[in-house]
Design a protein around this motif. Structure first.
Motif, PDB file in Angstrom:
ATOM      1  N   ALA A   5      19.380 -19.732 -99.358  1.00 18.16           N
ATOM      2  CA  ALA A   5      20.223 -20.878 -98.998  1.00 18.16           C
ATOM      3  C   ALA A   5      21.248 -21.102-100.096  1.00 18.16           C
ATOM      4  CB  ALA A   5      19.369 -22.139 -98.803  1.00 18.16           C
ATOM      5  N   GLY A   8      16.727 -22.452 -95.285  1.00 20.06           N
ATOM      6  CA  GLY A   8      16.805 -21.004 -95.318  1.00 20.06           C
ATOM      7  C   GLY A   8      15.428 -20.445 -95.563  1.00 20.06           C
ATOM      8  N   ARG A  62      19.997 -19.463 -89.665  1.00 18.67           N
ATOM      9  CA  ARG A  62      19.562 -20.863 -89.762  1.00 18.67           C
ATOM     10  C   ARG A  62      19.815 -21.648 -88.480  1.00 18.67           C
ATOM     11  NH1 ARG A  62      22.534 -24.191 -94.279  1.00 18.67           N
ATOM     12  NH2 ARG A  62      22.174 -22.340 -95.557  1.00 18.67           N
ATOM     13  N   GLN A 121      17.295 -24.812 -87.604  1.00 16.37           N
ATOM     14  CA  GLN A 121      17.688 -25.999 -88.338  1.00 16.37           C
ATOM     15  C   GLN A 121      17.746 -27.264 -87.488  1.00 16.37           C
ATOM     16  OE1 GLN A 121      21.288 -25.969 -90.779  1.00 16.37           O
ATOM     17  NE2 GLN A 121      19.946 -25.990 -92.540  1.00 16.37           N
TER      18      GLN A 121
END
Lengths: 300, 300
Positions: free
Chosen positions: A10, A138, A154, A158
């Motif tokens: 990430a 991530g 993602r 997410q």
């Protein structure tokens, strides 16, 4: 001497000529200072933490070791740039499985600009942050030497429901996923859950120790900060959590960090259910390494 | 038969010809159903709670007993109106000191209308909700038979700093305040703190029991819900907490109520510090009934 990290899941990444973190081969991680106040705020936090004798050593161990700042060549070729010099959290792992989890239903702090608040507010609503109190930022899960890692986009996890997030947390500790696994499918066995999440030194125990500190500490409020979970199938590679990303840490103004604490408790509940919820594993508990965690073996 | 309650500190009040709750002399509290969906949502919550066998009895005791709904004359003279029939939480107290504390840094739920969210958002920022995770919605503290109650205007404490909120929580358990006390002054002795907040059955112990349930329960998310704290100087009038106001309870969607839990933990920290923080009482602990909690006796 400096190279792009192998295992970043990430944040800004030093690829395609962008400025991003680099590592060296001595176990250091160099994070470029962001040019606006975020860079100076993150340095100020690490300096405050280093000099704060009221933070217990066992809690300090959940933060990357800080070695000051250093001017080194930026990864984008633009010349010397100041970098935070930090412990490389994954250098001791051979094939690390990593998850970056941004904690808190709210990623913005009250003093931020209206424009910044609105941007974060929108993202918090679109992702799982608002509903669950955290979002997965991530991840990578080691599958095998041949297949490499499961590293889903993602977008797939997410803005997800509690069910999908729970699946991804189960897959993170499973032995039978594939590199092209889908976040929503039910191919996981939770085989490593007892050793990764459970036990007196496992991730759950570490999260609970961190929670105790957050119930008490009134030094810092951590916005947009992540818990990083790392483990490896190698023997002697203990599962560990670390806190990362402190560009948005602010003074507590006399209250505990209820926003971080609430999200942390939500994550703790998800993980403790993987270890104990027999509804998810109707035939066998997840602590059985051959168990079928979704209880639907006919799908396989 | 029905009369206006003597001891209401927050919410719509049946005075000046407005529609508000009434009580009878048998210990019942009649709350008019709001005409929009809030009324039906609050009834639905009470009905759900009544039939939810997974809520432990010790937790159920923190909610007002529910006796259904009933058509009774509205307090504004507009005729028969449906009312929730609830336990009158203060009828057993002679001179109750009461505090209504709205829990959560966020009083709106994700599914609410944009207009509602913006209105709550503004109020949460203007009051202590955003910063502290809760706000004081109303209070009265019994001073003496002659002087009556300290009942400050909510403007004096609602948008307050942690320090003022802590002062008000100390005054709530003090023997020496006056009816015209100021929320910001330091005239308090915390004389009743050990008996009201402390002990195995005190308010802190009750809040901690509620916290344990919120770390686990995934039935309900409570927005804009309050903890009501009540106590009385009379012997045998135990300090108690109750949860009130359920017009904005929504389904959990698979996560714990991290917003309520975070705010509850923040309140718990404030109250536990009154019992333990020796900085606030440099000479004597607050558990000494003659102690000077602000440590500045020269002011008196």
């Amino acid at each position: 001497m400096f190279k792009i990290p192998d295992h970043q899941v990430a944040g800004h990444q030093a690829s395609n000529g962008m400025m991003g973190p680099v590592v060296d081969d001595s176990g250091l991680f160099f994070k470029p200072l962001q040019k606006d106040e975020r860079g100076s705020k993150e340095v100020a936090f690490y300096e405050s933490l280093a000099s704060n004798i009221e933070v217990p050593d066992k809690i300090r161990a959940y933060f990357p070791t800080f070695h000051g700042t250093q001017l080194i060549p930026a990864s984008d070729g633009s010349g010397l740039h100041p970098h935070l010099v930090l412990q490389d959290l994954v250098s001791s792992y051979k094939n690390p499985s990593i998850m970056d989890i941004k904690i808190g239903s709210r990623t913005w702090y009250p003093q931020a600009s209206e424009e910044y608040i609105q941007r974060c507010f929108k993202k918090d609503k679109e992702t799982s942050s608002l509903a669950l109190g955290f979002r997965l930022s991530g991840l990578q899960v080691h599958v095998s030497k041949e297949a490499g890692y499961w590293k889903p986009d993602r977008k797939c996890f997410q803005n997800s429901s509690a069910e999908i997030v729970q699946n991804v947390l189960k897959k993170f500790a499973s032995s039978n996923i594939s590199a092209d696994s889908d976040a929503g499918d039910l191919d996981f066995d939770c085989a490593f859950a007892p050793s990764v999440y459970g036990g007196s030194n496992g991730i759950l125990a570490q999260l609970l120790e961190l929670k105790s500190w957050f119930e008490d500490q009134k030094f810092y409020h951590f916005y947009s900060c992540s818990v990083l979970m790392v483990w490896d199938k190698e023997p002697n590679a203990a599962a560990a959590i670390k806190l990362v990303d402190f560009a948005h840490v602010v003074d507590s103004k006399g209250a505990i960090d209820h926003n971080f604490l609430g999200g942390l408790c939500s994550l703790i509940k998800f993980i403790s259910e993987i270890l104990t919820d027999h509804h998810a594993c109707p035939n066998k508990p997840c602590s059985d390494s051959n168990s079928n965690c979704n209880g639907d073996s006919s799908d396989r």
